[in-house]
Design a protein around this motif. Structure first.
Motif, PDB file in Angstrom:
ATOM      1  N   THR A 156       0.869  -1.184   0.000  1.00 16.81           N
ATOM      2  CA  THR A 156       0.000   0.000   0.000  1.00 16.81           C
ATOM      3  C   THR A 156       0.901   1.227   0.000  1.00 16.81           C
ATOM      4  OG1 THR A 156      -0.038   0.260   2.407  1.00 16.81           O
ATOM      5  CG2 THR A 156      -1.622  -1.306   1.440  1.00 16.81           C
ATOM      6  N   PRO A 157       0.331   2.436  -0.162  1.00 17.01           N
ATOM      7  CA  PRO A 157       1.172   3.627  -0.062  1.00 17.01           C
ATOM      8  C   PRO A 157       1.935   3.706   1.264  1.00 17.01           C
ATOM      9  CG  PRO A 157      -0.911   4.212  -1.067  1.00 17.01           C
ATOM     10  CD  PRO A 157      -1.049   2.782  -0.621  1.00 17.01           C
ATOM     11  N   ALA A 158       1.401   3.092   2.306  1.00 15.21           N
ATOM     12  CA  ALA A 158       2.062   3.134   3.608  1.00 15.21           C
ATOM     13  C   ALA A 158       3.199   2.123   3.738  1.00 15.21           C
ATOM     14  CB  ALA A 158       1.047   2.893   4.720  1.00 15.21           C
ATOM     15  N   SER A 159       3.276   1.166   2.791  1.00 15.11           N
ATOM     16  CA  SER A 159       4.327   0.143   2.864  1.00 15.11           C
ATOM     17  C   SER A 159       5.056  -0.029   1.538  1.00 15.11           C
ATOM     18  CB  SER A 159       3.715  -1.199   3.289  1.00 15.11           C
ATOM     19  OG  SER A 159       2.768  -1.652   2.330  1.00 15.11           O
ATOM     20  N   ALA A 160       4.979   0.978   0.678  1.00 17.00           N
ATOM     21  CA  ALA A 160       5.509   0.862  -0.687  1.00 17.00           C
ATOM     22  C   ALA A 160       6.999   0.592  -0.741  1.00 17.00           C
ATOM     23  CB  ALA A 160       5.200   2.135  -1.476  1.00 17.00           C
ATOM     24  N   TYR A 161       7.735   1.005   0.294  1.00 15.73           N
ATOM     25  CA  TYR A 161       9.191   0.821   0.299  1.00 15.73           C
ATOM     26  C   TYR A 161       9.627  -0.127   1.415  1.00 15.73           C
ATOM     27  CZ  TYR A 161       8.811   4.663  -2.913  1.00 15.73           C
ATOM     28  OH  TYR A 161       8.446   5.446  -3.987  1.00 15.73           O
ATOM     29  N   GLY A 162       8.741  -1.032   1.798  1.00 15.18           N
ATOM     30  CA  GLY A 162       9.086  -2.030   2.793  1.00 15.18           C
ATOM     31  C   GLY A 162       8.717  -1.616   4.204  1.00 15.18           C
ATOM     32  N   ALA A 252      18.297   5.844   3.443  1.00 12.06           N
ATOM     33  CA  ALA A 252      18.934   5.289   4.636  1.00 12.06           C
ATOM     34  C   ALA A 252      17.885   4.701   5.580  1.00 12.06           C
ATOM     35  CB  ALA A 252      19.750   6.362   5.345  1.00 12.06           C
ATOM     36  N   HIS A 253      16.695   5.321   5.613  1.00  8.40           N
ATOM     37  CA  HIS A 253      15.586   4.773   6.396  1.00  8.40           C
ATOM     38  C   HIS A 253      14.986   3.548   5.706  1.00  8.40           C
ATOM     39  CE1 HIS A 253      15.222   7.597   9.664  1.00  8.40           C
ATOM     40  NE2 HIS A 253      15.120   8.634   8.856  1.00  8.40           N
ATOM     41  N   ALA A 254      14.596   3.724   4.447  1.00  8.86           N
ATOM     42  CA  ALA A 254      13.856   2.674   3.745  1.00  8.86           C
ATOM     43  C   ALA A 254      14.665   1.387   3.614  1.00  8.86           C
ATOM     44  CB  ALA A 254      13.440   3.171   2.361  1.00  8.86           C
ATOM     45  N   PHE A 255      15.981   1.512   3.476  1.00  9.11           N
ATOM     46  CA  PHE A 255      16.835   0.346   3.275  1.00  9.11           C
ATOM     47  C   PHE A 255      17.563  -0.048   4.563  1.00  9.11           C
ATOM     48  CE2 PHE A 255      15.859   1.621  -0.948  1.00  9.11           C
ATOM     49  CZ  PHE A 255      16.043   0.519  -1.771  1.00  9.11           C
TER      50      PHE A 255
END
Length: 281
Positions: A156-162, A252-255
């Motif tokens: 979802t837009p809230a979890s698009a990058y993990g 740096a956050h998303a990964f």
């Protein structure tokens, strides 16, 4: 008013398929190579797509907001998928037809290109097909491959990058409200870094996305950073290095947990340096 590189909150709120456009954005960020190949096979097997594309593009008002925002998105997706950029001195309709004209190129892999065209088709069908019987038919034809391959999506837009999407997007929302002086410090801190070190860090993030199974997450996140940078600078377009700096901090956050500590620290450097308290002189 400057045009930001997004579809516009008001336009999406008023568009009958605005929610589907948000779904499309999420599926693009999470597109896998397997999905891309399946999209290509379906696009190749669907006859008569060219005239449907041409009719929808021709029907868009050349000076309308939707045509302008779609042209901006076509530029974004060309960069995302590594396609040649359209000639921005030409009309918006010319820009919108650009990815489809690439089918005559001998330098692009036809399978890859057809997979990518499945994304462009979905975007065109969702936004440009009118709410008429003929328009609904065009929508069904242009979005069929995308709906079959990419929906339903587990993201979802809230979890698009993990699992660390929210901190990454929260940072970009904060960036939109930066004071001009703070945005200038972010830019200065980014341009002061060793370009080779930053390039290596960017490559590590890209490779981490491929290893994660989502090869387009890194670049999709960069394009999330572009409108944030434009808002922070109150300028469109703005210096790409500012978007790069915001992307680095968000990545740096998303990964989290997928990058070396040194790379994560480097990516955060411009943002953290700019937000430290500065003495009043």
């Amino acid at each position: 008013m400057n045009r930001r590189d997004d579809m516009g909150e008001q336009l999406l709120a008023e568009h009958p398929r605005g929610e589907q456009w948000l779904q499309l954005d999420v599926t693009v960020a999470n597109l896998t190579f397997d999905q891309l190949e399946r999209l290509a096979r379906l696009v190749e097997a669907t006859p008569g797509l060219a005239p449907v594309r041409e009719q929808l593009i021709a029907a868009l008002p050349e000076t309308g907001e939707l045509a302008g925002r779609l042209a901006s998105r076509w530029v974004r997706w060309a960069g995302l998928f590594g396609l040649p950029q359209p000639d921005l001195t030409r009309s918006r309709r010319h820009v919108l037809g650009h990815p489809y004209r690439l089918t005559t190129s001998t330098e692009l892999d036809p399978l890859y290109l057809n997979g990518v065209l499945g994304v462009f088709d979905a975007g065109l069908g969702i936004t440009a097909a009118p709410a008429t019987p003929d328009g609904e038919s065009a929508y069904e034809r242009l979005t069929a491959a995308w709906r079959r391959v990419c929906l339903p999506s587990r993201f979802t837009p809230a979890s698009a990058y993990g699992p660390h999407t929210q901190p990454a997007l929260a940072l970009l929302r904060q960036a939109r409200d930066l004071a001009p002086a703070t945005a200038a410090r972010v830019l200065a801190a980014r341009t002061a870094l060793d370009p080779r070190a930053w390039s290596a860090a960017r490559s590590e993030v890209h490779d981490a996305g491929i290893g994660w199974g989502f090869p387009f997450r890194s670049q999709s996140l960069f394009w999330e950073a572009v409108p944030a940078a434009e808002a922070a600078a109150d300028q469109s377009p703005t210096d790409p290095a500012l978007a790069d700096a915001l992307w680095g901090a968000a990545a740096a956050h998303a990964f989290t947990g997928r990058l070396t500590p040194a790379t994560a620290a480097l990516l955060r450097t411009p943002w953290q340096a700019a937000l430290r308290p500065h003495p009043i002189i």
